[in-house]
Design a protein around this motif. Structure first.
Motif, PDB file in Angstrom:
ATOM      1  N   ILE A  50       0.856  -1.195   0.000  1.00  0.00           N
ATOM      2  CA  ILE A  50       0.000   0.000   0.000  1.00  0.00           C
ATOM      3  C   ILE A  50       0.888   1.238   0.000  1.00  0.00           C
ATOM      4  O   ILE A  50       1.722   1.400   0.896  1.00  0.00           O
ATOM      5  CB  ILE A  50      -0.895   0.021   1.275  1.00  0.00           C
ATOM      6  CG1 ILE A  50      -1.565  -1.333   1.501  1.00  0.00           C
ATOM      7  CG2 ILE A  50      -1.913   1.165   1.221  1.00  0.00           C
ATOM      8  CD1 ILE A  50      -2.271  -1.891   0.286  1.00  0.00           C
ATOM      9  N   ILE A  51       0.697   2.090  -0.982  1.00  0.00           N
ATOM     10  CA  ILE A  51       1.528   3.297  -1.101  1.00  0.00           C
ATOM     11  C   ILE A  51       0.634   4.539  -1.016  1.00  0.00           C
ATOM     12  O   ILE A  51      -0.312   4.693  -1.798  1.00  0.00           O
ATOM     13  CB  ILE A  51       2.296   3.321  -2.456  1.00  0.00           C
ATOM     14  CG1 ILE A  51       3.088   2.018  -2.670  1.00  0.00           C
ATOM     15  CG2 ILE A  51       3.193   4.559  -2.540  1.00  0.00           C
ATOM     16  CD1 ILE A  51       4.269   1.817  -1.774  1.00  0.00           C
ATOM     17  N   GLU A  52       0.966   5.403  -0.049  1.00  0.00           N
ATOM     18  CA  GLU A  52       0.219   6.665   0.098  1.00  0.00           C
ATOM     19  C   GLU A  52       1.152   7.875   0.019  1.00  0.00           C
ATOM     20  O   GLU A  52       0.681   8.990  -0.147  1.00  0.00           O
ATOM     21  CB  GLU A  52      -0.525   6.692   1.443  1.00  0.00           C
ATOM     22  CG  GLU A  52      -1.666   5.673   1.505  1.00  0.00           C
ATOM     23  CD  GLU A  52      -2.328   5.656   2.870  1.00  0.00           C
ATOM     24  OE1 GLU A  52      -3.448   6.181   2.983  1.00  0.00           O
ATOM     25  OE2 GLU A  52      -1.708   5.116   3.807  1.00  0.00           O
ATOM     26  N   ASP A  53       2.429   7.618   0.171  1.00  0.00           N
ATOM     27  CA  ASP A  53       3.403   8.706   0.169  1.00  0.00           C
ATOM     28  C   ASP A  53       3.423   9.380  -1.222  1.00  0.00           C
ATOM     29  O   ASP A  53       3.605   8.697  -2.245  1.00  0.00           O
ATOM     30  CB  ASP A  53       4.785   8.123   0.509  1.00  0.00           C
ATOM     31  CG  ASP A  53       5.849   9.187   0.482  1.00  0.00           C
ATOM     32  OD1 ASP A  53       6.023   9.862   1.498  1.00  0.00           O
ATOM     33  OD2 ASP A  53       6.506   9.346  -0.588  1.00  0.00           O
ATOM     34  N   LYS A  54       3.231  10.703  -1.228  1.00  0.00           N
ATOM     35  CA  LYS A  54       3.081  11.433  -2.511  1.00  0.00           C
ATOM     36  C   LYS A  54       4.321  11.292  -3.400  1.00  0.00           C
ATOM     37  O   LYS A  54       4.215  11.149  -4.615  1.00  0.00           O
ATOM     38  CB  LYS A  54       2.838  12.935  -2.248  1.00  0.00           C
ATOM     39  CG  LYS A  54       1.499  13.211  -1.619  1.00  0.00           C
ATOM     40  CD  LYS A  54       0.358  13.060  -2.623  1.00  0.00           C
ATOM     41  CE  LYS A  54      -0.984  12.944  -1.936  1.00  0.00           C
ATOM     42  NZ  LYS A  54      -1.949  12.062  -2.577  1.00  0.00           N
ATOM     43  N   ASN A  55       5.473  11.336  -2.750  1.00  0.00           N
ATOM     44  CA  ASN A  55       6.718  11.220  -3.520  1.00  0.00           C
ATOM     45  C   ASN A  55       6.826   9.837  -4.176  1.00  0.00           C
ATOM     46  O   ASN A  55       7.178   9.706  -5.362  1.00  0.00           O
ATOM     47  CB  ASN A  55       7.898  11.485  -2.578  1.00  0.00           C
ATOM     48  CG  ASN A  55       9.195  11.534  -3.328  1.00  0.00           C
ATOM     49  OD1 ASN A  55       9.291  12.158  -4.378  1.00  0.00           O
ATOM     50  ND2 ASN A  55      10.191  10.838  -2.801  1.00  0.00           N
ATOM     51  N   ASP A  56       6.491   8.810  -3.416  1.00  0.00           N
ATOM     52  CA  ASP A  56       6.541   7.450  -3.973  1.00  0.00           C
ATOM     53  C   ASP A  56       5.499   7.273  -5.081  1.00  0.00           C
ATOM     54  O   ASP A  56       5.756   6.609  -6.096  1.00  0.00           O
ATOM     55  CB  ASP A  56       6.310   6.407  -2.860  1.00  0.00           C
ATOM     56  CG  ASP A  56       7.522   6.249  -1.960  1.00  0.00           C
ATOM     57  OD1 ASP A  56       8.613   6.698  -2.359  1.00  0.00           O
ATOM     58  OD2 ASP A  56       7.373   5.700  -0.859  1.00  0.00           O
ATOM     59  N   LEU A  57       4.311   7.880  -4.891  1.00  0.00           N
ATOM     60  CA  LEU A  57       3.277   7.773  -5.934  1.00  0.00           C
ATOM     61  C   LEU A  57       3.767   8.425  -7.225  1.00  0.00           C
ATOM     62  O   LEU A  57       3.599   7.880  -8.321  1.00  0.00           O
ATOM     63  CB  LEU A  57       1.970   8.412  -5.458  1.00  0.00           C
ATOM     64  CG  LEU A  57       1.228   7.676  -4.326  1.00  0.00           C
ATOM     65  CD1 LEU A  57       0.072   8.515  -3.790  1.00  0.00           C
ATOM     66  CD2 LEU A  57       0.709   6.322  -4.801  1.00  0.00           C
ATOM     67  N   GLU A  58       4.385   9.589  -7.062  1.00  0.00           N
ATOM     68  CA  GLU A  58       4.920  10.296  -8.233  1.00  0.00           C
ATOM     69  C   GLU A  58       5.971   9.429  -8.945  1.00  0.00           C
ATOM     70  O   GLU A  58       5.962   9.284 -10.165  1.00  0.00           O
ATOM     71  CB  GLU A  58       5.519  11.642  -7.765  1.00  0.00           C
ATOM     72  CG  GLU A  58       6.317  12.402  -8.800  1.00  0.00           C
ATOM     73  CD  GLU A  58       5.467  12.917  -9.961  1.00  0.00           C
ATOM     74  OE1 GLU A  58       4.248  13.127  -9.762  1.00  0.00           O
ATOM     75  OE2 GLU A  58       6.033  13.083 -11.081  1.00  0.00           O
ATOM     76  N   ARG A  59       6.852   8.829  -8.153  1.00  0.00           N
ATOM     77  CA  ARG A  59       7.903   7.993  -8.753  1.00  0.00           C
ATOM     78  C   ARG A  59       7.291   6.764  -9.443  1.00  0.00           C
ATOM     79  O   ARG A  59       7.702   6.382 -10.548  1.00  0.00           O
ATOM     80  CB  ARG A  59       8.903   7.552  -7.682  1.00  0.00           C
ATOM     81  CG  ARG A  59       9.782   8.701  -7.195  1.00  0.00           C
ATOM     82  CD  ARG A  59      10.620   8.287  -6.001  1.00  0.00           C
ATOM     83  NE  ARG A  59      11.657   7.338  -6.352  1.00  0.00           N
ATOM     84  CZ  ARG A  59      12.173   6.437  -5.499  1.00  0.00           C
ATOM     85  NH1 ARG A  59      11.731   6.342  -4.264  1.00  0.00           N
ATOM     86  NH2 ARG A  59      13.124   5.630  -5.894  1.00  0.00           N
ATOM     87  N   LEU A  60       6.290   6.170  -8.802  1.00  0.00           N
ATOM     88  CA  LEU A  60       5.647   4.996  -9.409  1.00  0.00           C
ATOM     89  C   LEU A  60       4.992   5.356 -10.738  1.00  0.00           C
ATOM     90  O   LEU A  60       4.939   4.525 -11.657  1.00  0.00           O
ATOM     91  CB  LEU A  60       4.584   4.417  -8.461  1.00  0.00           C
ATOM     92  CG  LEU A  60       5.073   3.571  -7.281  1.00  0.00           C
ATOM     93  CD1 LEU A  60       3.898   3.232  -6.362  1.00  0.00           C
ATOM     94  CD2 LEU A  60       5.755   2.289  -7.762  1.00  0.00           C
ATOM     95  N   SER A  61       4.506   6.587 -10.832  1.00  0.00           N
ATOM     96  CA  SER A  61       3.786   6.973 -12.060  1.00  0.00           C
ATOM     97  C   SER A  61       4.724   7.033 -13.272  1.00  0.00           C
ATOM     98  O   SER A  61       4.267   7.134 -14.403  1.00  0.00           O
ATOM     99  CB  SER A  61       3.073   8.320 -11.871  1.00  0.00           C
ATOM    100  OG  SER A  61       4.005   9.375 -11.929  1.00  0.00           O
ATOM    101  N   HIS A  62       6.032   6.978 -13.002  1.00  0.00           N
ATOM    102  CA  HIS A  62       6.995   6.970 -14.121  1.00  0.00           C
ATOM    103  C   HIS A  62       7.541   5.566 -14.388  1.00  0.00           C
ATOM    104  O   HIS A  62       8.522   5.407 -15.111  1.00  0.00           O
ATOM    105  CB  HIS A  62       8.157   7.923 -13.826  1.00  0.00           C
ATOM    106  CG  HIS A  62       7.702   9.346 -13.695  1.00  0.00           C
ATOM    107  ND1 HIS A  62       7.246  10.087 -14.756  1.00  0.00           N
ATOM    108  CD2 HIS A  62       7.582  10.146 -12.612  1.00  0.00           C
ATOM    109  CE1 HIS A  62       6.887  11.289 -14.353  1.00  0.00           C
ATOM    110  NE2 HIS A  62       7.072  11.351 -13.043  1.00  0.00           N
ATOM    111  N   CYS A  63       6.883   4.560 -13.821  1.00  0.00           N
ATOM    112  CA  CYS A  63       7.430   3.202 -13.975  1.00  0.00           C
ATOM    113  C   CYS A  63       7.231   2.677 -15.396  1.00  0.00           C
ATOM    114  O   CYS A  63       7.846   1.702 -15.784  1.00  0.00           O
ATOM    115  CB  CYS A  63       6.812   2.231 -12.961  1.00  0.00           C
ATOM    116  SG  CYS A  63       5.114   1.747 -13.345  1.00  0.00           S
ATOM    117  N   LYS A  64       6.360   3.326 -16.174  1.00  0.00           N
ATOM    118  CA  LYS A  64       6.201   2.927 -17.574  1.00  0.00           C
ATOM    119  C   LYS A  64       6.078   4.150 -18.446  1.00  0.00           C
ATOM    120  O   LYS A  64       5.805   5.247 -17.949  1.00  0.00           O
ATOM    121  CB  LYS A  64       5.034   1.947 -17.741  1.00  0.00           C
ATOM    122  CG  LYS A  64       3.748   2.386 -17.109  1.00  0.00           C
ATOM    123  CD  LYS A  64       2.780   1.249 -17.042  1.00  0.00           C
ATOM    124  CE  LYS A  64       2.044   1.084 -18.343  1.00  0.00           C
ATOM    125  NZ  LYS A  64       0.953   0.129 -18.277  1.00  0.00           N
TER     126      LYS A  64
END
Ligand SMILES: Cc1cc2nc3c(=O)[nH]c(=O)nc-3n(C[C@H](O)[C@H](O)[C@H](O)COP(=O)(O)O)c2cc1C
Length: 178
Positions: A50-64
């Motif tokens: 479960i990811i809620e951290d905004k920075n991690d969400l932003e980074r995940l959004s660049h995974c593809k």
């Protein structure tokens, strides 16, 4: 709950979310839905990060390279990884769990979107799975299948159009090619 049929007619992928957080009760319901999903041989070989951290969400959004933008603005993302050693139907099991989460989100009036990770690559041609592993700490031996982004809806989408159902995919009694 509205009728299940209305729920699935009205559920659409939602990729834009408001900044409102999810209530603890909603999060509990979403995780219960994930853990209630049926699995092959009852193997329950999932790992939900479960990811809620905004920075991690932003980074995940660049995974593809594309179609992952819904993650950047969501309230919560559920990364689904599988212990493939436990059962060969691990991809199917992950898909069922993701669907359960999406249907539970719809029932709570929340928006969600499936973001495919397995077999995808970033804009720099890095494996999406590897990028997600680095951000989440998921071990190498657990394939990362997908991420479900969830949040309060910030876009309106039309219900499914029953006129456009692909009835030609249905074969009664025997497959026919006509
Ligand atoms: C296996 C699978 C992979 C998908 N991958 C993505 C994705 O990477 N990014 C995305 O924005 N939507 C993704 N989707 C959502 C589909 O694009 C969406 O379900 C489809 O266009 C139908 O729209 P609807 O969900 O609004 O009915 C995926 C859905 C499935 C089932």
């Amino acid at each position: 709950m509205e009728s299940f049929h209305n729920l699935i007619v009205n559920r659409r992928s939602i990729r834009k979310y408001t900044s409102e957080q999810l209530s603890p009760e909603d999060v509990q319901s979403l995780l219960e839905a994930a853990l209630l999903a049926p699995t092959s041989k009852n193997s329950r070989a999932w790992h939900f990060v479960i990811i809620e951290d905004k920075n991690d969400l932003e980074r995940l959004s660049h995974c593809k390279s594309n179609y992952a933008t819904s993650i950047a603005g969501c309230a919560l993302a559920i990364v689904i990884a599988m212990d493939e050693a436990k059962d060969e139907a691990y991809i199917e099991d992950a898909a069922v769990a993701a669907s359960y989460i999406q249907l539970q989100a719809a029932d709570l009036g929340l928006g969600s979107c499936w973001v495919q990770v397995r077999g995808r690559f970033s804009a720099d041609n890095e494996s999406s799975e590897e990028i997600v592993r680095e951000i989440t700490g998921i071990p190498d031996e657990f394939p990362v299948i997908c991420i479900v982004s969830i949040g309060h809806k910030d876009e309106k989408r039309r219900p499914q159009n029953l006129e456009k159902l692909k009835w030609e995919s249905v074969h009664i009694g025997r497959y026919r090619n006509d």
